[in-house]
Write a protein that holds these residues in place. Structure first.
Motif, PDB file in Angstrom:
ATOM      1  N   GLN A   1      -4.478   3.674   9.120  1.00 18.03           N
ATOM      2  CA  GLN A   1      -4.836   2.450   9.835  1.00 18.03           C
ATOM      3  C   GLN A   1      -6.053   1.778   9.206  1.00 18.03           C
ATOM      4  O   GLN A   1      -6.090   0.545   9.083  1.00 18.03           O
ATOM      5  N   GLN A   2      -7.028   2.586   8.776  1.00 13.53           N
ATOM      6  CA  GLN A   2      -8.215   2.023   8.138  1.00 13.53           C
ATOM      7  C   GLN A   2      -7.865   1.391   6.794  1.00 13.53           C
ATOM      8  O   GLN A   2      -8.344   0.299   6.457  1.00 13.53           O
ATOM      9  N   LEU A   3      -7.000   2.044   6.023  1.00 12.32           N
ATOM     10  CA  LEU A   3      -6.582   1.515   4.733  1.00 12.32           C
ATOM     11  C   LEU A   3      -5.847   0.185   4.903  1.00 12.32           C
ATOM     12  O   LEU A   3      -6.060  -0.762   4.132  1.00 12.32           O
TER      13      LEU A   3
ATOM     14  N   LEU B   1       0.854  -1.181   0.000  1.00 15.41           N
ATOM     15  CA  LEU B   1       0.000   0.000   0.000  1.00 15.41           C
ATOM     16  C   LEU B   1       0.893   1.235   0.000  1.00 15.41           C
ATOM     17  O   LEU B   1       1.784   1.355   0.857  1.00 15.41           O
ATOM     18  N   VAL B   2       0.696   2.133  -0.956  1.00 14.34           N
ATOM     19  CA  VAL B   2       1.517   3.342  -1.072  1.00 14.34           C
ATOM     20  C   VAL B   2       0.621   4.550  -0.892  1.00 14.34           C
ATOM     21  O   VAL B   2      -0.278   4.801  -1.701  1.00 14.34           O
TER      22      VAL B   2
ATOM     23  N   SER C   1      -0.356  -5.090   7.372  1.00 14.56           N
ATOM     24  CA  SER C   1       0.244  -4.391   8.502  1.00 14.56           C
ATOM     25  C   SER C   1       1.037  -3.196   7.968  1.00 14.56           C
ATOM     26  O   SER C   1       1.324  -3.124   6.759  1.00 14.56           O
ATOM     27  N   PRO C   2       1.414  -2.255   8.835  1.00 13.80           N
ATOM     28  CA  PRO C   2       2.255  -1.144   8.371  1.00 13.80           C
ATOM     29  C   PRO C   2       3.560  -1.589   7.724  1.00 13.80           C
ATOM     30  O   PRO C   2       4.167  -0.829   6.963  1.00 13.80           O
ATOM     31  N   ALA C   3       3.992  -2.814   7.984  1.00 20.57           N
ATOM     32  CA  ALA C   3       5.211  -3.323   7.353  1.00 20.57           C
ATOM     33  C   ALA C   3       5.064  -3.448   5.842  1.00 20.57           C
ATOM     34  O   ALA C   3       6.060  -3.550   5.117  1.00 20.57           O
ATOM     35  N   SER C   4       3.814  -3.410   5.358  1.00 20.74           N
ATOM     36  CA  SER C   4       3.547  -3.447   3.912  1.00 20.74           C
ATOM     37  C   SER C   4       3.013  -2.100   3.428  1.00 20.74           C
ATOM     38  O   SER C   4       2.260  -2.021   2.462  1.00 20.74           O
ATOM     39  N   LEU C   5       3.443  -1.043   4.105  1.00 14.01           N
ATOM     40  CA  LEU C   5       3.014   0.324   3.798  1.00 14.01           C
ATOM     41  C   LEU C   5       4.206   1.192   3.437  1.00 14.01           C
ATOM     42  O   LEU C   5       5.237   1.151   4.110  1.00 14.01           O
TER      43      LEU C   5
END
Length: 240
Positions: free
Chosen positions: A114-116, A20-21, A123-127
């Motif tokens: 967080q909603q996205l 997710l970007v 998780s944020p690790a994929s952000l």
């Protein structure tokens, strides 16, 4: 404080992204300002089409009352104060400050991020979180405060704010990668502020890349190319 957003992806129907970007536009720009970057990156790196979703939040404040039709802001700028700091050589005073309205904007972006992530089951690790100018600063604040570090932070033409708080948070961000870029002749946000931010990231031990280019307040093509390359690395790491 609600934040609207646009998405860009070429994912097959019913497919969730692996990365997710989230990219935030700068002060005075419309919410769609950075949207073309999504398609541009996917054209550069077709292999990302099956893995990446781009999200472009729209800053919550309208600037129409100031004659900027369609313009948005994450927080209102005290232009007179900023110009005085530039003219008197006291830009470091800005680096130590928390602009009024920034914490509220940061909290709203945090909720959206967080909603996205929840919606994509990531998780944020994929952000990858970032932005341009004012948008990069609110993105930095969120990236440093997320419960889990994102894969990467992207700071295009951003400068240091909230120096003490950010330094404390950065020291606890583990291996979060930081990509910065800044024009050496930027007349809006002098590169000094970006250099201080870069020094803070280095002092925190974060892996980083700082692209200095001879140009103004912008995102040059070579920076987008390098950004696309980093996204490919992030996708590869998410699969390992």
């Amino acid at each position: 404080m609600k934040i609207n957003f646009r998405t860009v992806d070429q994912l097959p129907s019913g497919t969730s992204p692996r990365l997710l970007v989230v990219l935030c536009h700068g002060y005075g720009a419309p919410g769609t300002d950075l949207v073309p970057i999504g398609s541009e990156v996917l054209a550069m790196r077709p292999e990302l089409a099956s893995s990446v979703r781009f999200v472009f939040p729209e800053a919550p404040l309208s600037l129409e009352e100031f004659g900027m039709y369609g313009g948005r802001a994450w927080w209102q700028l005290n232009v007179a104060q900023f110009m005085q700091a530039l003219e008197t050589g006291r830009l470091e005073d800005i680096a130590d400050a928390t602009p009024p309205g920034m914490p509220e904007a940061s909290d709203a972006l945090m909720q959206l991020v967080q909603q996205l992530c929840d919606d994509a089951d990531l998780s944020p690790a994929s952000l990858v979180l970032g932005g341009f100018s004012q948008g990069s600063m609110v993105a930095t604040d969120v990236a440093l405060r997320l419960e889990e570090p994102p894969a990467a932070l992207v700071v295009w033409s951003g400068i240091l704010l909230r120096r003490q708080l950010w330094a404390e948070l950065a020291a606890r961000r583990g291996n979060m990668f930081v990509m910065q870029s800044h024009g050496e002749v930027d007349p809006i946000l002098p590169i000094d502020g970006a250099e201080w931010l870069h020094t803070m990231f280095k002092s925190a031990g974060l892996p980083n890349e700082f692209i200095r280019f001879y140009g103004p307040h912008t995102i040059p093509y070579e920076v987008i190319e390098r950004f696309a390359e980093h996204l490919s690395h992030c996708v590869a790491n998410s699969a390992s």
